[in-house]
Design a protein around this motif. Sequence first.
Motif, mmCIF file in Angstrom:
data_model
loop_
_atom_site.group_PDB
_atom_site.id
_atom_site.type_symbol
_atom_site.label_atom_id
_atom_site.label_comp_id
_atom_site.label_asym_id
_atom_site.label_seq_id
_atom_site.Cartn_x
_atom_site.Cartn_y
_atom_site.Cartn_z
ATOM 1 N N TYR A 104 0.815 -1.214 0.000
ATOM 2 C CA TYR A 104 0.000 0.000 0.000
ATOM 3 C C TYR A 104 0.851 1.269 0.000
ATOM 4 O O TYR A 104 0.358 2.343 -0.344
ATOM 5 N N SER A 105 2.110 1.155 0.383
ATOM 6 C CA SER A 105 3.015 2.309 0.376
ATOM 7 C C SER A 105 3.590 2.467 -1.029
ATOM 8 O O SER A 105 4.759 2.171 -1.299
ATOM 9 N N VAL A 106 2.767 2.947 -1.934
ATOM 10 C CA VAL A 106 3.074 2.998 -3.365
ATOM 11 C C VAL A 106 4.274 3.903 -3.635
ATOM 12 O O VAL A 106 4.327 5.045 -3.175
ATOM 13 N N LYS A 107 5.226 3.372 -4.396
ATOM 14 C CA LYS A 107 6.428 4.128 -4.760
ATOM 15 C C LYS A 107 6.210 4.899 -6.058
ATOM 16 O O LYS A 107 5.333 4.584 -6.840
ATOM 17 N N TRP A 108 7.053 5.924 -6.270
ATOM 18 C CA TRP A 108 6.999 6.771 -7.470
ATOM 19 C C TRP A 108 5.568 7.290 -7.688
ATOM 20 O O TRP A 108 5.037 7.293 -8.802
ATOM 21 N N LEU A 109 4.960 7.740 -6.610
ATOM 22 C CA LEU A 109 3.539 8.099 -6.600
ATOM 23 C C LEU A 109 3.222 9.158 -7.651
ATOM 24 O O LEU A 109 3.842 10.219 -7.689
ATOM 25 N N ARG A 110 2.241 8.865 -8.501
ATOM 26 C CA ARG A 110 1.851 9.794 -9.562
ATOM 27 C C ARG A 110 0.358 10.133 -9.551
ATOM 28 O O ARG A 110 -0.050 11.140 -10.105
ATOM 29 N N ARG A 111 -0.453 9.270 -8.947
ATOM 30 C CA ARG A 111 -1.895 9.494 -9.012
ATOM 31 C C ARG A 111 -2.579 9.033 -7.726
ATOM 32 O O ARG A 111 -2.274 7.961 -7.201
ATOM 33 N N ILE A 112 -3.501 9.859 -7.245
ATOM 34 C CA ILE A 112 -4.392 9.499 -6.142
ATOM 35 C C ILE A 112 -5.814 9.739 -6.633
ATOM 36 O O ILE A 112 -6.139 10.837 -7.100
ATOM 37 N N ARG A 113 -6.624 8.718 -6.532
ATOM 38 C CA ARG A 113 -7.983 8.816 -7.063
ATOM 39 C C ARG A 113 -8.983 8.384 -6.001
ATOM 40 O O ARG A 113 -8.846 7.316 -5.402
ATOM 41 N N LEU A 114 -9.979 9.209 -5.756
ATOM 42 C CA LEU A 114 -11.040 8.893 -4.798
ATOM 43 C C LEU A 114 -12.163 8.172 -5.534
ATOM 44 O O LEU A 114 -12.666 8.657 -6.554
#
Length: 308
Positions: free
Chosen positions: A243-253
Amino acid sequence: MDERQATRRRFLKQGVALAGLAVGARSVGAHSHGGEIERIATHPMAFGVRSRYVGLMRPTMTNIGHNIFLHGEPNGLDAFTPIGDLVGSITPGDLHYVSSHGSVPPDIDPRQHRLVISGMVERPLVLTLDELMRLPSVTRVHYIECVVNRPTPVGRTLEQMHGMTACSEWTGVPLSVLLNEVGVKAGANWVYAEGAETIRLGNSMPLGKAEDCIVAYGQNGEPVRPHQGYPLRLVVPGFQGKYSVKWLRRIRLVKRPLITYWEKLHFLKVGEPDEGELRGKLGDFYLEQGPKSVITFPSGEQRLSGPG
């Protein structure tokens, strides 16, 4: 008329000359700055190094038969934290375990990277790294542990059995700050986070967990390292490492979990479910990573140098 034209020509020539001088000055300045960086980088005091008597390194997962793991990587892209050799609870950045899922760390220019927050929000947002770093930040110590961190039939050393965990001091913006900024719409129950690596690894987690999360750009007093998600990593304490996503580019609700390829293949409690039955069922997901304890010395194949 001729005099005005001549004056205009002289003005344009002078402008071009001045512009060329300015460009030349910038080029010289950039070259000088680059030369200074190169000089510093080769200076013996530029980087701290360990004593030649300290042999700390990360064992690679391929040394023990990677195929027993859920996402075994045959090309040597996974590695263990040498927890039996560390001092204290903080894991140095270069010794943090690596779970790559087969992806080489993307070479991300922080000036070009963007974090997109969209979905069921009132005000979708696109943030640069500079903009993100201007927001309120926190620094917290959190463990991250991979779901496969457990003894195996072929594991012999402490690292091979428990080396997929690490503890760092993370610095970044609380996810709750970002969600307050965009305004979460009624009916949104899940947060989907996605990385920028080749496989676009993404996971869905319950919205309530967002209060604990950090969008981290710092790790142990320096920028997050490439193998750990530079320039941005989502840190989700208490949940499995995926769940600790690397190279984070997108967060979507979203209203329901998206059931991504990786979630369906490895991270759900059922084998081949019907997606219609799964959507919205919290009990179908492995979420929390429970506490563990292990003796770090003597352990595995270690030996005491003497009695007592």
